[in-house]
Design a protein around this motif. Structure first.
Motif, PDB file in Angstrom:
ATOM      1  N   VAL A 110      -2.802  14.150 -26.116  1.00 44.81           N
ATOM      2  CA  VAL A 110      -2.202  15.299 -27.934  1.00 44.81           C
ATOM      3  C   VAL A 110      -2.707  15.466 -28.976  1.00 44.81           C
ATOM      4  CG1 VAL A 110       0.446  15.307 -29.428  1.00 44.81           C
ATOM      5  CG2 VAL A 110       0.291  14.545 -27.466  1.00 44.81           C
ATOM      6  N   CYS A 111      -2.609  17.214 -29.537  1.00 49.51           N
ATOM      7  CA  CYS A 111      -3.210  17.140 -30.716  1.00 49.51           C
ATOM      8  C   CYS A 111      -3.268  16.426 -31.735  1.00 49.51           C
ATOM      9  CB  CYS A 111      -3.998  18.181 -30.913  1.00 49.51           C
ATOM     10  SG  CYS A 111      -1.929  19.688 -30.810  1.00 49.51           S
ATOM     11  N   PRO A 112      -4.107  15.832 -32.464  1.00 52.35           N
ATOM     12  CA  PRO A 112      -2.959  15.219 -34.176  1.00 52.35           C
ATOM     13  C   PRO A 112      -2.397  16.034 -35.416  1.00 52.35           C
ATOM     14  CG  PRO A 112      -5.572  14.567 -34.278  1.00 52.35           C
ATOM     15  CD  PRO A 112      -4.973  15.429 -32.924  1.00 52.35           C
ATOM     16  N   ASN A 113      -3.460  17.537 -34.863  1.00 53.46           N
ATOM     17  CA  ASN A 113      -2.778  18.362 -36.127  1.00 53.46           C
ATOM     18  C   ASN A 113      -1.906  18.940 -36.133  1.00 53.46           C
ATOM     19  OD1 ASN A 113      -4.960  16.908 -37.649  1.00 53.46           O
ATOM     20  ND2 ASN A 113      -6.275  18.062 -36.232  1.00 53.46           N
ATOM     21  N   ASN A 114      -0.755  19.114 -35.449  1.00 50.21           N
ATOM     22  CA  ASN A 114       0.091  20.343 -35.389  1.00 50.21           C
ATOM     23  C   ASN A 114       0.326  21.451 -34.735  1.00 50.21           C
ATOM     24  OD1 ASN A 114       2.954  19.602 -35.877  1.00 50.21           O
ATOM     25  ND2 ASN A 114       2.478  20.300 -37.802  1.00 50.21           N
ATOM     26  N   GLU A 115      -0.493  20.742 -34.050  1.00 49.50           N
ATOM     27  CA  GLU A 115      -0.724  22.182 -33.600  1.00 49.50           C
ATOM     28  C   GLU A 115      -0.320  22.865 -32.415  1.00 49.50           C
ATOM     29  OE1 GLU A 115      -4.786  23.316 -32.019  1.00 49.50           O
ATOM     30  OE2 GLU A 115      -4.185  23.503 -30.050  1.00 49.50           O
ATOM     31  N   PHE A 116       1.052  23.686 -32.364  1.00 47.79           N
ATOM     32  CA  PHE A 116       1.967  23.849 -31.073  1.00 47.79           C
ATOM     33  C   PHE A 116       1.508  24.874 -30.318  1.00 47.79           C
ATOM     34  CE2 PHE A 116       5.780  21.478 -33.536  1.00 47.79           C
ATOM     35  CZ  PHE A 116       5.023  21.052 -35.111  1.00 47.79           C
ATOM     36  N   ILE A 117       2.050  24.791 -29.111  1.00 49.34           N
ATOM     37  CA  ILE A 117       2.205  25.296 -28.099  1.00 49.34           C
ATOM     38  C   ILE A 117       3.980  25.389 -27.939  1.00 49.34           C
ATOM     39  CG2 ILE A 117       1.616  25.864 -25.893  1.00 49.34           C
ATOM     40  CD1 ILE A 117      -0.904  23.929 -26.244  1.00 49.34           C
ATOM     41  N   THR A 118       4.183  26.984 -27.764  1.00 47.76           N
ATOM     42  CA  THR A 118       5.587  27.371 -27.301  1.00 47.76           C
ATOM     43  C   THR A 118       5.339  28.288 -26.235  1.00 47.76           C
ATOM     44  OG1 THR A 118       5.827  28.442 -29.326  1.00 47.76           O
ATOM     45  CG2 THR A 118       6.493  26.031 -29.287  1.00 47.76           C
ATOM     46  N   PHE A 119       6.505  28.877 -25.614  1.00 47.43           N
ATOM     47  CA  PHE A 119       6.891  29.801 -24.793  1.00 47.43           C
ATOM     48  C   PHE A 119       8.135  30.638 -24.672  1.00 47.43           C
ATOM     49  CE2 PHE A 119       8.281  26.870 -21.496  1.00 47.43           C
ATOM     50  CZ  PHE A 119       9.135  27.448 -21.342  1.00 47.43           C
ATOM     51  N   THR A 120       8.426  31.659 -24.542  1.00 48.80           N
ATOM     52  CA  THR A 120       9.565  32.530 -24.505  1.00 48.80           C
ATOM     53  C   THR A 120       8.949  33.137 -23.096  1.00 48.80           C
ATOM     54  OG1 THR A 120       8.610  34.682 -25.514  1.00 48.80           O
ATOM     55  CG2 THR A 120       9.748  32.893 -26.984  1.00 48.80           C
ATOM     56  N   ASP A 121      10.404  33.234 -22.969  1.00 43.68           N
ATOM     57  CA  ASP A 121      10.862  34.562 -21.615  1.00 43.68           C
ATOM     58  C   ASP A 121      11.060  35.696 -21.926  1.00 43.68           C
ATOM     59  OD1 ASP A 121       8.507  32.225 -19.817  1.00 43.68           O
ATOM     60  OD2 ASP A 121      11.230  31.400 -18.892  1.00 43.68           O
ATOM     61  N   SER A 122      10.947  36.703 -21.011  1.00 50.72           N
ATOM     62  CA  SER A 122      11.546  38.082 -20.721  1.00 50.72           C
ATOM     63  C   SER A 122      11.083  38.140 -19.402  1.00 50.72           C
ATOM     64  CB  SER A 122      10.832  38.770 -21.700  1.00 50.72           C
ATOM     65  OG  SER A 122      11.338  40.322 -22.015  1.00 50.72           O
ATOM     66  N   VAL A 123      12.714  38.633 -19.470  1.00 50.61           N
ATOM     67  CA  VAL A 123      13.034  38.460 -17.307  1.00 50.61           C
ATOM     68  C   VAL A 123      13.208  40.521 -17.429  1.00 50.61           C
ATOM     69  CG1 VAL A 123      14.332  38.069 -15.338  1.00 50.61           C
ATOM     70  CG2 VAL A 123      14.269  36.217 -17.471  1.00 50.61           C
ATOM     71  N   ALA A 124      12.813  40.861 -16.808  1.00 55.19           N
ATOM     72  CA  ALA A 124      12.788  42.609 -16.180  1.00 55.19           C
ATOM     73  C   ALA A 124      13.219  42.380 -14.879  1.00 55.19           C
ATOM     74  CB  ALA A 124      11.327  43.215 -16.497  1.00 55.19           C
ATOM     75  N   ASP A 125      14.178  43.075 -14.292  1.00 52.42           N
ATOM     76  CA  ASP A 125      14.330  43.135 -13.037  1.00 52.42           C
ATOM     77  C   ASP A 125      13.097  44.046 -11.869  1.00 52.42           C
ATOM     78  OD1 ASP A 125      16.796  43.829 -13.632  1.00 52.42           O
ATOM     79  OD2 ASP A 125      17.371  45.779 -13.510  1.00 52.42           O
ATOM     80  N   GLY A 126      13.316  43.077 -10.961  1.00 55.24           N
ATOM     81  CA  GLY A 126      12.407  43.339 -10.185  1.00 55.24           C
ATOM     82  C   GLY A 126      12.733  44.487  -9.024  1.00 55.24           C
ATOM     83  N   ALA A 127      12.151  44.028  -7.648  1.00 56.34           N
ATOM     84  CA  ALA A 127      11.935  45.770  -6.818  1.00 56.34           C
ATOM     85  C   ALA A 127      13.698  45.253  -5.905  1.00 56.34           C
ATOM     86  CB  ALA A 127      10.910  45.009  -5.302  1.00 56.34           C
ATOM     87  N   CYS A 128      14.127  44.060  -5.775  1.00 56.04           N
ATOM     88  CA  CYS A 128      15.354  44.127  -5.388  1.00 56.04           C
ATOM     89  C   CYS A 128      16.809  42.979  -6.148  1.00 56.04           C
ATOM     90  CB  CYS A 128      16.082  43.430  -4.119  1.00 56.04           C
ATOM     91  SG  CYS A 128      15.177  42.216  -3.623  1.00 56.04           S
ATOM     92  N   ALA A 129      17.743  43.619  -5.635  1.00 58.42           N
ATOM     93  CA  ALA A 129      18.562  42.794  -6.568  1.00 58.42           C
ATOM     94  C   ALA A 129      18.629  41.617  -7.297  1.00 58.42           C
ATOM     95  CB  ALA A 129      20.249  43.080  -5.882  1.00 58.42           C
ATOM     96  N   SER A 130      17.663  40.782  -6.178  1.00 63.06           N
ATOM     97  CA  SER A 130      17.561  39.307  -6.439  1.00 63.06           C
ATOM     98  C   SER A 130      16.222  38.502  -6.570  1.00 63.06           C
ATOM     99  CB  SER A 130      18.222  38.828  -4.930  1.00 63.06           C
ATOM    100  OG  SER A 130      17.307  38.902  -4.200  1.00 63.06           O
ATOM    101  N   ALA A 131      15.234  40.070  -6.992  1.00 63.75           N
ATOM    102  CA  ALA A 131      13.979  40.036  -7.551  1.00 63.75           C
ATOM    103  C   ALA A 131      13.950  39.893  -8.923  1.00 63.75           C
ATOM    104  CB  ALA A 131      13.224  40.378  -6.064  1.00 63.75           C
ATOM    105  N   SER A 132      13.272  39.480  -9.655  1.00 67.31           N
ATOM    106  CA  SER A 132      12.945  39.473 -10.703  1.00 67.31           C
ATOM    107  C   SER A 132      10.923  39.619 -11.288  1.00 67.31           C
ATOM    108  CB  SER A 132      14.042  38.757 -12.270  1.00 67.31           C
ATOM    109  OG  SER A 132      13.872  37.203 -11.570  1.00 67.31           O
TER     110      SER A 132
END
Length: 362
Positions: A307-329
């Motif tokens: 792990v980096c000792p210098n507080n370099e943060f890696i985070t993520f966010t998710d954006s969800v869009a509709d797919g080709a059918c109702a159960s897809a994304s």
């Protein structure tokens, strides 16, 4: 400069060393999954980052954030994302949750205190201390973790400091404890014996900092309803598994309730102790995810170099869009790395959930 007669004059030159270059982010490959598969990072992968000034390139932030329900980090008591500068021995009146859910802890009794550099670490990382000899110190959560789902994961970094060895990571409202109990250090009780109380070996405690990990619920192996009505649990200490599919907990009341640190029910069975980190997930982590979190903690407290000792943060966010059918994304997962000087860079990973399986007639 000095001349032949000893006359001296001087002039200053200012050299400013700055870091204006953002990290370079490398994200996992884009993936296509079936709609009933999980897009968790244990399956889709974790991003990494390199930086021209900061070294080390695994995440300094906890590497798995999906389902995060509590994150207590003694390097960041106020939860602002920056290392603290608290004085050694100063009173900790509250411990802020970094999950974003505000499940903060406040003083139950006594005067929990800041340990600027725990002697049990090799990296000089801090901890929160509790002292039981003259009474009890405790911190308790504002949130009742009975609100968790059926499956949950808890990972804690803690130790006894000697002299009074009772409960440490425990509850304010339930007969629940995790990690240390009664002079032992591989215990888990959840209104029933998960591990130790006749269900596993008793391991006498020492004063070393220990990493305890536990996963419990009806679906912990990824099979929905496998242990319905009688939840199963897996338990590890320092990466060694001590329990697999144990079913000794209460069938319903196996969650922590109001989380307590330092003493049970605010003041009962207190310990001389330290807690460095507590992480709770509102789901069962996969083995790969759990190992990634344990590696992060090992690096942070024992300096194994990942792990980096210098507080370099890696985070993520998710954006969800509709797919080709109702159960897809289509999930666009944006990974962001930020170095010590605030320079940041982002890169996207695309995860497509599709439905290519025909219905099954019965």
């Amino acid at each position: 400069a000095t001349d032949a007669c000893g006359n001296v004059s001087q002039c200053d030159q200012t050299i400013t060393v700055q870091d204006i270059t953002p990290p370079v982010v490398t994200v996992p490959a884009d993936m296509v999954l079936e709609c009933d598969e999980s897009p968790d990072t244990g399956i889709t992968g974790l991003a990494t980052a390199t930086d021209n000034c900061d070294s080390g390139h695994r995440p300094c932030a906890v590497p798995v954030v999906d389902g995060l329900a509590l994150w207590l980090d003694a390097t960041d008591i106020n939860g602002d994302g920056q290392p603290d500068s608290l004085a050694d021995g100063s009173t900790v009146t509250s411990w802020q949750d970094k999950s974003g859910l505000d499940h903060d802890l406040a003083v139950g009794v006594g005067t929990p205190f800041y340990v600027a550099s725990s002697p049990a670490t090799t990296t000089g990382a801090p901890a929160v201390g509790f002292y039981a000899t003259d009474g009890a110190d405790s911190l308790v959560s504002s949130y009742d973790f009975d609100g968790l789902g059926d499956n949950y994961t808890i990972i804690a970094v803690s130790r006894y400091t000697g002299g009074s060895n009772n409960r440490l990571v425990t509850s304010g409202t339930r007969n629940w404890l995790f990690g240390h109990w009664n002079g032992t250090m591989a215990a888990w009780y959840a209104e029933g014996d998960v591990h130790l109380f006749g269900n596993g070996p008793s391991i006498p405690a020492d004063t070393a900092l220990r990493i305890h990990s536990g996963v419990i619920g009806p679906d912990i192996n990824g099979i929905v309803g496998e242990f319905a009505g009688d939840p199963a649990a897996d338990f590890w200490m320092d990466g060694v598994q001590y329990l697999n599919d144990g079913q000794g907990s209460h069938n319903v009341s196996y969650k922590p309730g109001v989380l307590g640190l330092g003493a049970w029910g605010f003041a009962g069975e207190p310990s001389n102790s330290e807690v460095a980190e507590v992480i709770i997930y509102n789901r069962a982590l996969t083995d790969a995810e759990r190992v990634a979190v344990e590696e992060y903690l090992n690096d942070k407290y024992f300096g194994t170099g990942l792990v980096c000792p210098n507080n370099e943060f890696i985070t993520f966010t998710d954006s969800v869009a509709d797919g080709a059918c109702a159960s897809a994304s289509v999930i666009t997962r944006t990974w962001t790395a930020t170095d010590m000087c605030g320079n940041s860079a982002s890169c996207d990973q695309t995860i497509t959930l599709e439905d290519t399986t025909a219905p099954v007639f019965t």
